[in-house]
Motif scaffolding. Structure first.
Motif, PDB file in Angstrom:
ATOM      1  N   UNK A 217     -40.888  52.021 -66.228  1.00  0.00           N
ATOM      2  CA  UNK A 217     -41.026  52.189 -67.681  1.00  0.00           C
ATOM      3  C   UNK A 217     -41.173  53.635 -68.109  1.00  0.00           C
ATOM      4  N   UNK A 218     -41.933  54.411 -67.334  1.00  0.00           N
ATOM      5  CA  UNK A 218     -42.129  55.812 -67.743  1.00  0.00           C
ATOM      6  C   UNK A 218     -40.820  56.578 -67.658  1.00  0.00           C
ATOM      7  N   UNK A 219     -40.120  56.391 -66.556  1.00  0.00           N
ATOM      8  CA  UNK A 219     -38.820  57.051 -66.405  1.00  0.00           C
ATOM      9  C   UNK A 219     -37.862  56.596 -67.509  1.00  0.00           C
ATOM     10  N   UNK A 220     -37.886  55.310 -67.815  1.00  0.00           N
ATOM     11  CA  UNK A 220     -36.993  54.767 -68.843  1.00  0.00           C
ATOM     12  C   UNK A 220     -37.276  55.347 -70.211  1.00  0.00           C
ATOM     13  N   UNK A 221     -38.556  55.390 -70.561  1.00  0.00           N
ATOM     14  CA  UNK A 221     -38.855  55.885 -71.917  1.00  0.00           C
ATOM     15  C   UNK A 221     -38.593  57.379 -72.036  1.00  0.00           C
ATOM     16  N   UNK A 222     -38.835  58.113 -70.940  1.00  0.00           N
ATOM     17  CA  UNK A 222     -38.561  59.559 -70.999  1.00  0.00           C
ATOM     18  C   UNK A 222     -37.058  59.826 -71.074  1.00  0.00           C
ATOM     19  N   UNK A 223     -36.296  59.051 -70.292  1.00  0.00           N
ATOM     20  CA  UNK A 223     -34.829  59.197 -70.364  1.00  0.00           C
ATOM     21  C   UNK A 223     -34.346  58.918 -71.784  1.00  0.00           C
ATOM     22  N   UNK A 224     -34.856  57.840 -72.343  1.00  0.00           N
ATOM     23  CA  UNK A 224     -34.458  57.486 -73.714  1.00  0.00           C
ATOM     24  C   UNK A 224     -34.861  58.553 -74.714  1.00  0.00           C
ATOM     25  N   UNK A 225     -36.071  59.086 -74.529  1.00  0.00           N
ATOM     26  CA  UNK A 225     -36.544  60.092 -75.486  1.00  0.00           C
ATOM     27  C   UNK A 225     -35.674  61.344 -75.441  1.00  0.00           C
ATOM     28  N   UNK A 226     -35.354  61.798 -74.230  1.00  0.00           N
ATOM     29  CA  UNK A 226     -34.564  63.035 -74.112  1.00  0.00           C
ATOM     30  C   UNK A 226     -33.154  62.835 -74.674  1.00  0.00           C
ATOM     31  N   UNK A 227     -32.534  61.731 -74.264  1.00  0.00           N
ATOM     32  CA  UNK A 227     -31.162  61.479 -74.752  1.00  0.00           C
ATOM     33  C   UNK A 227     -31.165  61.337 -76.277  1.00  0.00           C
ATOM     34  N   UNK A 228     -32.143  60.622 -76.778  1.00  0.00           N
ATOM     35  CA  UNK A 228     -32.210  60.415 -78.227  1.00  0.00           C
ATOM     36  C   UNK A 228     -32.442  61.708 -78.994  1.00  0.00           C
ATOM     37  N   UNK A 229     -33.296  62.554 -78.452  1.00  0.00           N
ATOM     38  CA  UNK A 229     -33.575  63.815 -79.149  1.00  0.00           C
ATOM     39  C   UNK A 229     -32.348  64.724 -79.171  1.00  0.00           C
ATOM     40  N   UNK A 230     -31.619  64.749 -78.056  1.00  0.00           N
ATOM     41  CA  UNK A 230     -30.393  65.568 -78.043  1.00  0.00           C
ATOM     42  C   UNK A 230     -29.380  65.000 -79.036  1.00  0.00           C
ATOM     43  N   UNK A 231     -29.305  63.689 -79.085  1.00  0.00           N
ATOM     44  CA  UNK A 231     -28.378  63.070 -80.043  1.00  0.00           C
ATOM     45  C   UNK A 231     -28.786  63.411 -81.482  1.00  0.00           C
ATOM     46  N   UNK A 232     -30.071  63.424 -81.723  1.00  0.00           N
ATOM     47  CA  UNK A 232     -30.553  63.827 -83.052  1.00  0.00           C
ATOM     48  C   UNK A 232     -30.167  65.266 -83.368  1.00  0.00           C
ATOM     49  N   UNK A 233     -30.283  66.106 -82.363  1.00  0.00           N
ATOM     50  CA  UNK A 233     -30.010  67.523 -82.595  1.00  0.00           C
ATOM     51  C   UNK A 233     -28.545  67.776 -82.911  1.00  0.00           C
TER      52      UNK A 233
END
Lengths: 455, 172
Positions: free
Chosen positions: B62-78
């Protein structure tokens, strides 16, 4: 305690990460709408992605050019012939249009209209997009290093595309006109109704702020109004697709953008707009009468008569106006409209224009003898009507609007002609008792030279 | 269609090499930004979301999953012009849920993957919509029909993509 932390570790980390992001979001919302406070993250993201896009576009264009320029040449000869014919037709059309444009420029110069010219553009290639239909932006391969900055207009040959939202050193972010946060001042070409162009969440383009009691026809072209200070006036925006009733007394006008926003490849960034007087100022100054004379069918000019020559002399206030006209103004057919007191008044000026623009308003009741020069009419606005009532006394103060080509500024020249003591409105006003008194017959000292003046 | 409940010991946990861990999300973000320029309908697909789901389910952490999601999502936002964090929050939630689900369920077959991807697409949409409307006050219209259709398209693409990405899995 440790067992609780260990047991709910995943959940705690999830809540922590979400909290941080929500906090960051709240800070952005609180501070401002622009993206300056997140610029560093955006630069990193753009720097990570755009080099690949740039490289792929380069390869793609190289392959495309190689194929189209060296291999796939089928039908080129026929196409060439067809294009040559098209060029011939367009040349003929260009001659006509350049005449019209030159005339328009001269008239605009006389009216002191300021024109906006797109004086410098930078061509750029579209290399990417946001990738989300919730954020309708594109990336172009030019940035700060190429002189781009925020809020520059981005256009194609077909029409407007959007404006620059963010500028990075080598790339820029362009907000398309179909994004819901976009807004463009627009005007309908025929009905001249103004509105604001906005995108919708679905990527459609709507013209807002058009009152529901107005008539808008499907297919009507839409242009930029210039009111947004981003896009120069008169650029094509699109055409009206559908008109429906909206809420709050406004129409829902759906616009089909002139530029294909979903398949953009090359765009132009307007880096410099010039607002200046018409080009006619640079060349020889022409009076409106001369301009119109070129356009209207006319009989050959009369040779100057001694009276007219005498009248043209400065210092002759009564003839200062007329002297300029009789000999030099070409002949045209003055249209007549019912004048006050049952008479007819000759309309001096383009019919259909009703509002004088303030400068160079010629005394409306100018007597025939004073023969208001046509040049001053057009200079007045190209719109000011001057009714010449036969038989009216020449009581008006004759302005110097007719000074033929002597004043350096046609606008300033016409600006002093507002007052006319005996102008027509006063002469034609009904008296206080409400009855109209016919004007006393006056001798006509000179032939009505105004009849010879165009419009 | 087979969705098997498995214990923590039974499920396989995979890891990925660094180039795959970094390169695949970057490639997904790149394609997401580049392809819609040529094929506008591609913008209905969400490759970064599919990559997030895949990594989360494969790692089952779960930790790896949420961090992966957070990073990918933030780059997509940027890469967009809206506030940064909208995609980040949505993909964090999806990454966490996908990895949590991966621990409990064996979702290796195509049918299970199709359903799971469709479900997570909708979850992603709901979270994004809620945050965008609630916090940023963005004017968004929610359409179930459009969301389900887009979800199905993403699910179909996801099933194919997962089979490709399975090649990069390394057993722990």
């Amino acid at each position: 305690m440790e067992s609780v932390l260990g047991r709910y570790r995943n959940l705690i980390i999830l809540v922590g990460v979400l909290f941080l992001q929500v906090l960051g979001l709240a800070v952005q919302v609180k501070r401002s709408a622009d993206a300056e406070n997140t610029r560093l993250i955006r630069i990193w993201a753009v720097s990570a992605i755009t080099p690949f896009e740039r490289g792929l576009v380069w390869v793609q264009n190289g392959c495309g050019n190689l194929w189209h320029n060296y291999f796939y040449l089928r039908g080129v000869r026929a196409e060439n012939r067809q294009l040559r014919e098209q060029i011939e037709q367009m040349r003929l059309e260009q001659v006509r249009l350049s005449d019209d444009a030159a005339q328009a420029h001269r008239l605009q110069a006389l009216l002191a209209f300021k024109e906006q010219f797109v004086s410098r553009t930078v061509a750029a290639q579209v290399i990417g997009s946001s990738g989300s239909d919730l954020s309708r932006i594109i990336y172009i391969d030019k940035g700060e290093n190429d002189g781009l900055r925020r809020d520059l207009a981005v256009i194609t040959a077909d029409g407007i595309v959007g404006k620059i939202l963010q500028v990075f050193p080598t790339v820029s972010q362009v907000l398309l006109i179909n994004d819901q946060s976009s807004g463009v001042g627009a005007i309908l070409e025929k009905s001249r109704l103004q509105g604001v162009l906005r995108g919708t969440p679905n990527g459609e383009v709507m013209l807002e702020r058009v009152m529901s009691d107005e008539q808008v026809a499907a297919g009507e072209p839409v242009l930029t109004s210039g009111g947004d200070q981003v896009f120069p006036k008169g650029l094509p925006v699109g055409t009206v697709m559908k008109v429906g009733t909206g809420k709050d007394l406004f129409l829902n006008v759906k616009i089909k953008p002139a530029a294909n926003l979903s398949k953009l490849e090359e765009v132009l960034v307007v880096t410099e707009k010039q607002e200046r007087q018409s080009a006619a100022q640079d060349t020889e100054r022409m009076r409106a009468a001369d301009i119109l004379a070129q356009r209207l069918p006319s009989v050959p000019d009369k040779p100057p008569t001694p009276e007219a020559s005498a009248a043209a002399k400065p210092g002759n206030a009564a003839t200062g106006a007329g002297g300029a006209t009789s000999s030099s103004v070409p002949h045209s057919k003055p249209s007549t409209v019912p004048g006050p007191q049952g008479g007819t008044a000759k309309v001096q000026g383009p019919v259909g224009s009703t509002k004088p623009t303030g400068s160079g308003i010629t005394p409306a009741g100018t007597a025939p003898g004073t023969s208001t020069p046509a040049g001053s009419h057009a200079a007045g606005s190209g719109a000011a009507r001057t009714a010449t009532v036969p038989g009216q006394p020449a009581t008006g103060e004759v302005s110097n609007t007719a000074a033929p080509k002597s004043s350096s500024d046609p606008v300033a020249k016409t600006g002093s002609s507002k007052k006319a003591a005996g102008s027509k409105p006063e002469a034609s006003q009904p008296d206080s008792s409400g009855t109209q008194t016919p004007p006393p017959p006056q001798p006509n000292p000179q032939p009505p030279a105004a009849e010879d003046s165009p419009h | 269609m087979q969705i098997t409940y498995t214990s923590g010991e039974q499920v396989e946990v995979y890891r990925f090499s660094v180039p795959v861990t970094v390169g695949v999300p970057l490639l997904a973000l790149f394609l997401q930004a580049f392809v819609p320029r040529r094929f506008p309908l591609f913008s209905y697909l969400d490759l970064p979301l599919l990559v997030t789901i895949f990594f989360a389910m494969a790692r089952r952490s779960p930790i790896s999953g949420l961090l992966t999601g957070a990073v990918i999502g933030l780059v997509q936002d940027a890469l967009g012009h809206h506030h940064i964090g909208l995609f980040g929050i949505a993909k964090t939630v999806v990454g966490f849920l996908a990895s949590s689900l991966g621990v409990k369920l064996d979702v290796e077959n195509a049918g299970a993957r199709l359903l799971v991807t469709l479900g997570f697409y909708l979850v992603h949409g709901v979270v994004y919509f809620t945050v965008a409307r609630g916090m940023v006050n963005m004017a968004l219209n929610w359409s179930w029909g459009r969301s389900i259709l887009a979800g199905l398209a993403n699910a179909v693409l996801g099933v194919m993509l997962y089979f490709v990405l399975d090649k990069f899995k390394q057993r722990t």
